[in-house]
Design an enzyme around this catalytic site. Structure first.
Site, PDB file in Angstrom:
ATOM      1  N   CYS A 130       0.049   2.824  24.382  1.00 20.51           N
ATOM      2  CA  CYS A 130       1.444   3.265  24.505  1.00 20.51           C
ATOM      3  C   CYS A 130       2.169   3.372  23.165  1.00 20.51           C
ATOM      4  O   CYS A 130       3.404   3.352  23.123  1.00 20.51           O
ATOM      5  CB  CYS A 130       2.193   2.333  25.448  1.00 20.51           C
ATOM      6  SG  CYS A 130       1.497   2.328  27.108  1.00 20.51           S
ATOM      7  N   LYS A 195       8.042  -4.812  33.149  1.00 14.15           N
ATOM      8  CA  LYS A 195       6.869  -4.019  33.530  1.00 14.15           C
ATOM      9  C   LYS A 195       5.628  -4.860  33.283  1.00 14.15           C
ATOM     10  O   LYS A 195       5.378  -5.296  32.153  1.00 14.15           O
ATOM     11  CB  LYS A 195       6.822  -2.738  32.711  1.00 14.15           C
ATOM     12  CG  LYS A 195       5.557  -1.928  32.968  1.00 14.15           C
ATOM     13  CD  LYS A 195       5.603  -0.575  32.301  1.00 14.15           C
ATOM     14  CE  LYS A 195       4.290   0.154  32.501  1.00 14.15           C
ATOM     15  NZ  LYS A 195       4.293   1.484  31.920  1.00 14.15           N
ATOM     16  N   ARG A 205      -3.355   6.334  36.308  1.00 15.45           N
ATOM     17  CA  ARG A 205      -4.072   6.617  35.053  1.00 15.45           C
ATOM     18  C   ARG A 205      -5.050   7.761  35.232  1.00 15.45           C
ATOM     19  O   ARG A 205      -5.312   8.507  34.299  1.00 15.45           O
ATOM     20  CB  ARG A 205      -4.731   5.346  34.526  1.00 15.45           C
ATOM     21  CG  ARG A 205      -3.644   4.384  34.045  1.00 15.45           C
ATOM     22  CD  ARG A 205      -4.172   3.100  33.487  1.00 15.45           C
ATOM     23  NE  ARG A 205      -3.050   2.193  33.209  1.00 15.45           N
ATOM     24  CZ  ARG A 205      -3.181   0.920  32.910  1.00 15.45           C
ATOM     25  NH1 ARG A 205      -4.383   0.391  32.828  1.00 15.45           N
ATOM     26  NH2 ARG A 205      -2.111   0.186  32.665  1.00 15.45           N
ATOM     27  N   LYS A 248       8.705  -3.416  37.800  1.00 11.24           N
ATOM     28  CA  LYS A 248       7.538  -2.578  38.100  1.00 11.24           C
ATOM     29  C   LYS A 248       6.257  -3.375  37.970  1.00 11.24           C
ATOM     30  O   LYS A 248       6.107  -4.051  36.956  1.00 11.24           O
ATOM     31  CB  LYS A 248       7.514  -1.407  37.120  1.00 11.24           C
ATOM     32  CG  LYS A 248       6.353  -0.468  37.312  1.00 11.24           C
ATOM     33  CD  LYS A 248       6.290   0.526  36.190  1.00 11.24           C
ATOM     34  CE  LYS A 248       5.014   1.332  36.325  1.00 11.24           C
ATOM     35  NZ  LYS A 248       4.754   2.155  35.209  1.00 11.24           N
ATOM     36  N   SER A 274       1.618   3.794  41.887  1.00 14.15           N
ATOM     37  CA  SER A 274       0.536   4.595  42.454  1.00 14.15           C
ATOM     38  C   SER A 274      -0.407   3.790  43.354  1.00 14.15           C
ATOM     39  O   SER A 274      -0.801   4.257  44.421  1.00 14.15           O
ATOM     40  CB  SER A 274      -0.252   5.264  41.325  1.00 14.15           C
ATOM     41  OG  SER A 274      -0.737   4.295  40.412  1.00 14.15           O
ATOM     42  N   TYR A 313       6.281   7.796  45.305  1.00 16.48           N
ATOM     43  CA  TYR A 313       5.604   9.062  45.603  1.00 16.48           C
ATOM     44  C   TYR A 313       5.849   9.489  47.048  1.00 16.48           C
ATOM     45  O   TYR A 313       5.522  10.615  47.415  1.00 16.48           O
ATOM     46  CB  TYR A 313       4.095   8.922  45.301  1.00 16.48           C
ATOM     47  CG  TYR A 313       3.867   8.510  43.859  1.00 16.48           C
ATOM     48  CD1 TYR A 313       3.894   9.456  42.838  1.00 16.48           C
ATOM     49  CD2 TYR A 313       3.709   7.165  43.507  1.00 16.48           C
ATOM     50  CE1 TYR A 313       3.735   9.081  41.515  1.00 16.48           C
ATOM     51  CE2 TYR A 313       3.555   6.772  42.188  1.00 16.48           C
ATOM     52  CZ  TYR A 313       3.569   7.736  41.190  1.00 16.48           C
ATOM     53  OH  TYR A 313       3.440   7.362  39.887  1.00 16.48           O
TER      54      TYR A 313
HETATM   55  C1  PBG Z   1       3.259   4.426  31.245  1.00 15.06           C
HETATM   56  C2  PBG Z   1       3.433   4.399  32.706  1.00 15.06           C
HETATM   57  C3  PBG Z   1       2.494   3.957  33.644  1.00 15.06           C
HETATM   58  C4  PBG Z   1       3.085   4.123  34.893  1.00 15.06           C
HETATM   59  C5  PBG Z   1       4.344   4.646  34.691  1.00 15.06           C
HETATM   60  N1  PBG Z   1       4.547   4.792  33.314  1.00 15.06           N
HETATM   61  C6  PBG Z   1       1.095   3.527  33.489  1.00 15.06           C
HETATM   62  C7  PBG Z   1       0.721   2.390  32.654  1.00 15.06           C
HETATM   63  O1  PBG Z   1       1.547   1.636  32.154  1.00 15.06           O
HETATM   64  O2  PBG Z   1      -0.479   2.253  32.476  1.00 15.06           O
HETATM   65  C8  PBG Z   1       2.447   3.768  36.186  1.00 15.06           C
HETATM   66  C9  PBG Z   1       3.052   4.372  37.388  1.00 15.06           C
HETATM   67  C10 PBG Z   1       2.224   4.245  38.610  1.00 15.06           C
HETATM   68  O3  PBG Z   1       1.185   3.557  38.661  1.00 15.06           O
HETATM   69  O4  PBG Z   1       2.614   4.869  39.604  1.00 15.06           O
HETATM   70  N2  PBG Z   1       3.696   5.607  30.677  1.00 15.06           N
END
Ligand code: PBG
Length: 324
Positions: A130, A195, A205, A248, A274, A313
């Protein structure tokens, strides 16, 4: 006083009475639909690990956003899937990148739609982390500069809200300062404040092609057992200028949604990620669960825990169910 004087079942007897005493209500107004934008035109590419979700080019995103708004959902959050990736993710601030083009398409086709953009480097870097790497770790302060460029490019394209999801320290303050000094003081920040380094991001991913090529995200995303630290992260983000804070994922962290809501006076968002989505879709498709009921029960649990906004979603399906 107890039984037989008290009989709670009296208020559960009919749907009408249940409606009257229902304590929590979900509304389409609460929902935000995440969307994946890729390059090109006319593209609508299914994501295997997320049945029902597609990657779309900007033109199709515009059409889909208009339908989503018509279904009652007031906002979308955009994730970009660029064609080129490099070490510092420079496609992230390309003013003609997929997200920037999609913002303009949505503003044309659904002018009232609130457009949120995810601000992070993982979809844009060739190593999948990131931020910028230095000595095998993500360099916090060097990454702030990249996130600022990305956020400014989204603001310039017309984003209403930018949502940093990288978990670098100080990013909310850096982005707030950059927006304010570049005539974007009206653009709000929704911070992914708490997060966690979660297994539930797996399907995302695949969707965003953003899995780290080496190692994992535990050096910057939070450790799942930590709750006090989550409250500290939220406090810091509010101090730095976050307008909305986020927890999250949602389901494994409902306790934190509740605690953040109790303690702070800003809107609380929760990301129904997700993995949470795909579990229900997969079980539903196998006939192991009633998909629609499980969807609504999950969303109401997030609302009951205290979320003002839910990124999901299921947004369009749930909005249609709620108004129909
Ligand atoms: C990172 C980001 C992620 C998600 C949203 N923003 C993935 C991560 O941190 O690996 C995950 C969202 C999801 O799983 O629905 N840009």
């Amino acid at each position: 006083m107890s039984f037989p004087l008290n009989r709670p079942r009296r208020l559960r007897r009919t749907e009408t009475i249940r409606r009257m005493v229902r304590e929590t209500r979900l509304s389409p107004d609460d929902l935000i639909l995440p969307m994946f934008v890729c390059q090109g035109r006319g593209i609508k590419d299914p994501i295997e690990a997320m049945p029902g979700v597609t990657r779309m080019s900007a033109d199709n995103i515009g059409i889909e956003a208009r339908e989503t708004f018509a279904a009652g959902v007031p906002a979308v959050i955009l994730f970009g899937i660029p064609e080129r990736k490099d070490a510092i993710g420079s496609e992230a601030w390309n003013d003609n990148g997929p997200v920037q083009l999609a913002i303009r398409e949505i503003k044309e086709r659904a002018p009232e739609m609130c457009v949120i953009t995810d601000v992070c480097m993982c979809e844009y870097t060739d190593h999948g982390h990131c931020g910028a790497l230095a000595g095998g770790e993500v360099d916090n302060d060097a990454t702030l500069e990249l996130l600022v460029r990305e956020a400014l490019s989204h603001a310039k394209a017309g984003a209403d809200i930018v949502a940093p999801s990288d978990m670098m320290d100080g990013r909310v303050g850096a982005i707030r300062h950059a927006l304010d000094t570049n005539k974007f003081s009206q653009v709000a920040i929704m911070a992914y404040s708490a997060k966690f380094a979660s297994a539930f991001y797996g399907p995302f991913r695949e969707a965003a092609d953003s899995a780290p090529k080496s190692g994992d995200r535990r050096g910057y995303q939070m450790d799942p057992p930590n709750a006090r630290e989550a409250l500290r992260e939220v406090a810091l983000d509010i101090e730095e200028g976050a307008d909305i804070v986020m927890v999250k994922p949602a389901l494994p962290y409902l306790d934190l949604i509740w605690r953040v809501k109790e303690k702070f006076n800003v809107p609380v968002a929760a990301y129904n990620v997700s993995g949470e989505y795909s579990m229900i879709r997969a079980a539903g498709r196998n006939g192991w669960i009633d998909e629609e009921r499980a969807m609504m029960e999950m969303l109401i649990s997030i609302k009951r825990a205290g979320a003002d906004l839910i990124l999901t979603y299921f947004a369009k399906d749930a909005a249609r169910k709620l108004s129909g």
